[in-house]
Scaffold this active site. Structure first.
Site, mmCIF file in Angstrom:
data_model
loop_
_atom_site.group_PDB
_atom_site.id
_atom_site.type_symbol
_atom_site.label_atom_id
_atom_site.label_comp_id
_atom_site.label_asym_id
_atom_site.label_seq_id
_atom_site.Cartn_x
_atom_site.Cartn_y
_atom_site.Cartn_z
ATOM 1 N N ARG A 130 -9.829 7.899 19.378
ATOM 2 C CA ARG A 130 -10.665 6.742 18.998
ATOM 3 C C ARG A 130 -11.902 7.124 18.189
ATOM 4 N NH1 ARG A 130 -9.029 5.335 24.233
ATOM 5 N NH2 ARG A 130 -7.451 3.711 24.141
ATOM 6 N N GLU A 194 -15.965 8.899 -12.675
ATOM 7 C CA GLU A 194 -16.792 8.271 -11.628
ATOM 8 C C GLU A 194 -18.285 8.445 -11.962
ATOM 9 O OE1 GLU A 194 -15.456 6.379 -9.301
ATOM 10 O OE2 GLU A 194 -13.491 7.190 -8.745
ATOM 11 N N LYS A 238 -24.868 6.661 -5.203
ATOM 12 C CA LYS A 238 -23.906 6.228 -4.189
ATOM 13 C C LYS A 238 -24.601 6.043 -2.842
ATOM 14 C CE LYS A 238 -19.533 6.175 -2.260
ATOM 15 N NZ LYS A 238 -18.137 6.466 -2.338
ATOM 16 N N GLU A 248 -19.297 -2.788 3.020
ATOM 17 C CA GLU A 248 -18.874 -3.517 1.819
ATOM 18 C C GLU A 248 -18.716 -5.016 2.052
ATOM 19 O OE1 GLU A 248 -16.168 -1.375 -0.840
ATOM 20 O OE2 GLU A 248 -15.325 -3.307 -1.386
ATOM 21 N N ARG A 252 -21.960 -3.217 -2.120
ATOM 22 C CA ARG A 252 -21.164 -1.979 -2.230
ATOM 23 C C ARG A 252 -19.945 -2.163 -3.142
ATOM 24 N NH1 ARG A 252 -19.414 2.574 2.213
ATOM 25 N NH2 ARG A 252 -18.065 3.725 0.774
ATOM 26 N N ASN A 256 -16.745 -0.280 -6.954
ATOM 27 C CA ASN A 256 -15.342 -0.408 -7.363
ATOM 28 C C ASN A 256 -15.202 -0.745 -8.844
ATOM 29 O OD1 ASN A 256 -14.409 0.043 -4.728
ATOM 30 N ND2 ASN A 256 -14.859 -2.080 -4.185
ATOM 31 N N HIS A 259 -12.078 -0.043 -10.805
ATOM 32 C CA HIS A 259 -11.018 0.306 -9.852
ATOM 33 C C HIS A 259 -9.949 -0.774 -9.717
ATOM 34 C CE1 HIS A 259 -13.770 3.493 -8.958
ATOM 35 N NE2 HIS A 259 -13.048 3.972 -7.977
ATOM 36 N N HIS A 263 -6.458 0.657 -10.027
ATOM 37 C CA HIS A 263 -5.468 0.704 -8.951
ATOM 38 C C HIS A 263 -4.108 0.181 -9.417
ATOM 39 C CE1 HIS A 263 -8.543 0.925 -5.398
ATOM 40 N NE2 HIS A 263 -8.427 2.052 -6.063
ATOM 41 N N HIS A 276 -6.646 9.712 -10.287
ATOM 42 C CA HIS A 276 -7.458 8.549 -9.913
ATOM 43 C C HIS A 276 -8.563 8.275 -10.959
ATOM 44 C CE1 HIS A 276 -9.631 5.732 -7.379
ATOM 45 N NE2 HIS A 276 -10.720 6.444 -7.563
HETATM 46 P P1 NAD Z 1 -7.390 15.550 -5.203
HETATM 47 O O1 NAD Z 1 -7.969 15.522 -3.865
HETATM 48 O O2 NAD Z 1 -5.943 15.207 -5.353
HETATM 49 O O3 NAD Z 1 -7.637 16.989 -5.832
HETATM 50 C C1 NAD Z 1 -7.164 17.246 -7.115
HETATM 51 C C2 NAD Z 1 -6.453 18.589 -7.223
HETATM 52 O O4 NAD Z 1 -7.419 19.596 -7.354
HETATM 53 C C3 NAD Z 1 -5.588 18.973 -6.053
HETATM 54 O O5 NAD Z 1 -4.426 19.561 -6.546
HETATM 55 C C4 NAD Z 1 -6.420 20.012 -5.325
HETATM 56 O O6 NAD Z 1 -5.643 20.933 -4.629
HETATM 57 C C5 NAD Z 1 -7.144 20.670 -6.471
HETATM 58 N N1 NAD Z 1 -8.444 21.240 -6.157
HETATM 59 C C6 NAD Z 1 -9.414 20.697 -5.395
HETATM 60 N N2 NAD Z 1 -10.505 21.439 -5.449
HETATM 61 C C7 NAD Z 1 -10.233 22.492 -6.248
HETATM 62 C C8 NAD Z 1 -10.984 23.598 -6.708
HETATM 63 N N3 NAD Z 1 -12.261 23.746 -6.401
HETATM 64 N N4 NAD Z 1 -10.378 24.505 -7.497
HETATM 65 C C9 NAD Z 1 -9.080 24.333 -7.869
HETATM 66 N N5 NAD Z 1 -8.331 23.285 -7.496
HETATM 67 C C10 NAD Z 1 -8.910 22.380 -6.697
HETATM 68 O O7 NAD Z 1 -8.142 14.572 -6.213
HETATM 69 P P2 NAD Z 1 -9.631 13.992 -6.255
HETATM 70 O O8 NAD Z 1 -9.787 13.517 -7.628
HETATM 71 O O9 NAD Z 1 -10.610 14.923 -5.700
HETATM 72 O O10 NAD Z 1 -9.591 12.744 -5.278
HETATM 73 C C11 NAD Z 1 -8.825 11.608 -5.551
HETATM 74 C C12 NAD Z 1 -8.713 10.805 -4.289
HETATM 75 O O11 NAD Z 1 -9.999 10.418 -3.851
HETATM 76 C C13 NAD Z 1 -7.907 9.539 -4.455
HETATM 77 O O12 NAD Z 1 -7.004 9.449 -3.396
HETATM 78 C C14 NAD Z 1 -8.940 8.448 -4.363
HETATM 79 O O13 NAD Z 1 -8.412 7.248 -3.836
HETATM 80 C C15 NAD Z 1 -9.950 9.052 -3.448
HETATM 81 N N6 NAD Z 1 -11.289 8.487 -3.555
HETATM 82 C C16 NAD Z 1 -11.902 8.101 -2.431
HETATM 83 C C17 NAD Z 1 -13.168 7.579 -2.479
HETATM 84 C C18 NAD Z 1 -13.879 7.202 -1.204
HETATM 85 O O14 NAD Z 1 -14.931 6.593 -1.284
HETATM 86 N N7 NAD Z 1 -13.364 7.561 -0.065
HETATM 87 C C19 NAD Z 1 -13.820 7.447 -3.709
HETATM 88 C C20 NAD Z 1 -13.171 7.866 -4.859
HETATM 89 C C21 NAD Z 1 -11.894 8.391 -4.776
HETATM 90 N N1 GLY Z 2 -15.508 4.501 -3.953
HETATM 91 C C1 GLY Z 2 -15.983 3.218 -3.591
HETATM 92 C C2 GLY Z 2 -16.816 3.192 -2.364
HETATM 93 O O1 GLY Z 2 -17.060 4.203 -1.748
HETATM 94 O O2 GLY Z 2 -17.221 2.147 -1.948
#
Ligand code: NAD
Ligand code: GLY
Length: 372
Positions: A130, A194, A238, A248, A252, A256, A259, A263, A276
């Site tokens: 939880r 971003e 942020k 949100e 907040r 997006n 996005h 999406h 992304h």
């Molecule tokens: P990712 O996590 O897929 O990483 C991209 C690639 O880079 C992967 O293959 C990883 O293994 C590699 N990698 C990571 N760090 C590395 C490094 N230092 N050196 C070499 N390779 C490395 O992609 P991302 O762009 O980091 O994240 C995208 C995700 O984040 C999406 O799922 C998106 O929905 C999510 N996201 C979430 C939020 C949130 O607020 N929670 C906001 C924006 C995006």
């Molecule tokens: N990436 C959008 C948020 O964190 O609200």
């Protein structure tokens, strides 16, 4: 790449019920254990680190050594990389590892990786017993400036991005910009999408700083201070927005920006074809076009946004999508409110507004003529 700056910034995320810090320190992985102790996590605490192969190979040992030095007991789970892994099955793998490692309510999970690892680890922590504490150690630019901050955790559903999730704030976010040295340029550029977003939604100065950098398509083209300023300004933007509206219910939503259409691209083109950040870049151009049609902003601002996205060498063309499929995906988006789509629409560079008065007919007309 030029030598990375010696970053030691601490940015507060002043959420009322759960404030925490984002610590930006070059080579900070080496002192991760000390930071956890300083945050109040006790020696002897069990830590389940979640990572993926590329990242674990390069950085897990440094993190684990630091944790051991500070008296923590750590186990690592290495998951396959990629957006396709961001599913409930992936979460089950983390939970299975939590059973094996005897992760208890007082234990923590640590996300070492990009946004995929961060979102998944956060959600696994939110749902294990939880809810247990977790720590974000982002290693992509995108995760540093966006995904690791703000407590959105979750996974994708076959019908849409991030439809399953929970708000669960990390205990601390540890950013070590040194880890960006190994990040592929394409991933760096996706993170820059971003960063541009923060410029358009509220930090005009950040947008101008980016405009004034001659080349933005690789980390190698940034000097120490530029990288420092970009990460700090983005995290600060942020943190301030999240602190005003953690769950949100209002402001907040501006995070997006880009996005909603982004999406759609990720969903219809198959996760993985567009990163992304790449989908968000095209999404920002799409909403920029719609904003022009609605006379919400000036052509010159739309051009500035286009030029910056192009300078980063992010994709700038709307993909060839089956229009009959776009609207259902749009209407299935989380940003639909009372059956109406909500768009974050730009007014000027540095200012956006939330619009929920764009009719389905308007959107259909726009989509049928989309041409960029
Ligand atoms: P990712 O996590 O897929 O990483 C991209 C690639 O880079 C992967 O293959 C990883 O293994 C590699 N990698 C990571 N760090 C590395 C490094 N230092 N050196 C070499 N390779 C490395 O992609 P991302 O762009 O980091 O994240 C995208 C995700 O984040 C999406 O799922 C998106 O929905 C999510 N996201 C979430 C939020 C949130 O607020 N929670 C906001 C924006 C995006
Ligand atoms: N990436 C959008 C948020 O964190 O609200």
């Amino acid at each position: 790449m030029t030598a990375l700056p010696n970053l030691t910034s601490r940015i507060k995320v002043p959420i009322q019920r759960n404030p925490y810090e984002v610590v930006i320190r070059n080579q900070g992985l080496k002192s991760a254990g000390e930071e956890l102790i300083a945050t109040g996590i006790k020696k002897g605490t069990k830590c389940l680190i979640v990572s993926n192969p590329e990242v674990a190979e390069k950085y897990a040992q440094t993190l684990i050594s630091s944790l051991i030095e500070s008296g923590f007991d750590s186990t690592i789970l290495v998951l396959e990389a990629g957006e396709e892994q961001k599913t409930l099955e992936g979460i089950s793998q983390i939970h299975d590892a939590a059973v094996d490692a005897k992760i208890e309510r007082g234990s923590i999970m640590i996300a070492l990786g990009g946004g995929v690892v961060g979102d998944m680890t956060g959600f696994a922590a939110a749902t294990w017993l939880r809810g247990i504490s977790f720590v974000q150690v982002p290693t992509t630019l995108l995760a540093m400036v966006d995904a690791s901050v703000g407590g959105k955790t979750g996974v994708n559903h076959s019908r849409g991005k991030n439809l399953i999730g929970a708000f669960h704030q990390p205990k601390i976010v540890l950013i070590d910009p040194y880890t960006l040295k190994s990040l592929p340029d394409r991933e760096f550029r996706a993170g820059m999408a971003e960063v541009i977003k923060y410029g358009v939604i509220g930090d005009k100065r950040l947008f101008e700083i980016l405009e004034n950098i001659s080349s933005l398509d690789s980390l190698n083209n940034l000097n120490d201070n530029q990288l420092k300023e970009i990460i700090e300004r983005s995290v600060t933007a942020k943190a301030n927005i999240v602190a005003k509206d953690e769950l949100e219910s209002g402001i907040r939503a501006i995070l997006n920006y880009g996005h909603t259409f982004g999406h759609v691209i990720e969903n219809l083109c198959g996760y993985g074809n567009y990163l992304h950040g790449e989908a968000v870049a095209i999404g920002m151009l799409a909403i920029g076009e719609l904003a022009l049609i609605k006379k919400n902003w000036k052509k010159e601002d739309a051009i500035r946004q286009y030029n910056l996205i192009k300078k980063v060498k992010l994709p700038t063309r709307w993909p060839d999508l089956d229009l009959d499929k776009v609207l259902p995906v749009l209407m299935g988006d989380k940003k639909v409110k009372d059956g109406n789509l909500r768009f974050i629409m730009p007014k000027t560079i540095g200012n956006v507004e939330i619009r929920d008065d764009i009719s389905k007919t308007d959107i259909e007309k726009f989509l049928s003529r989309i041409n960029f």
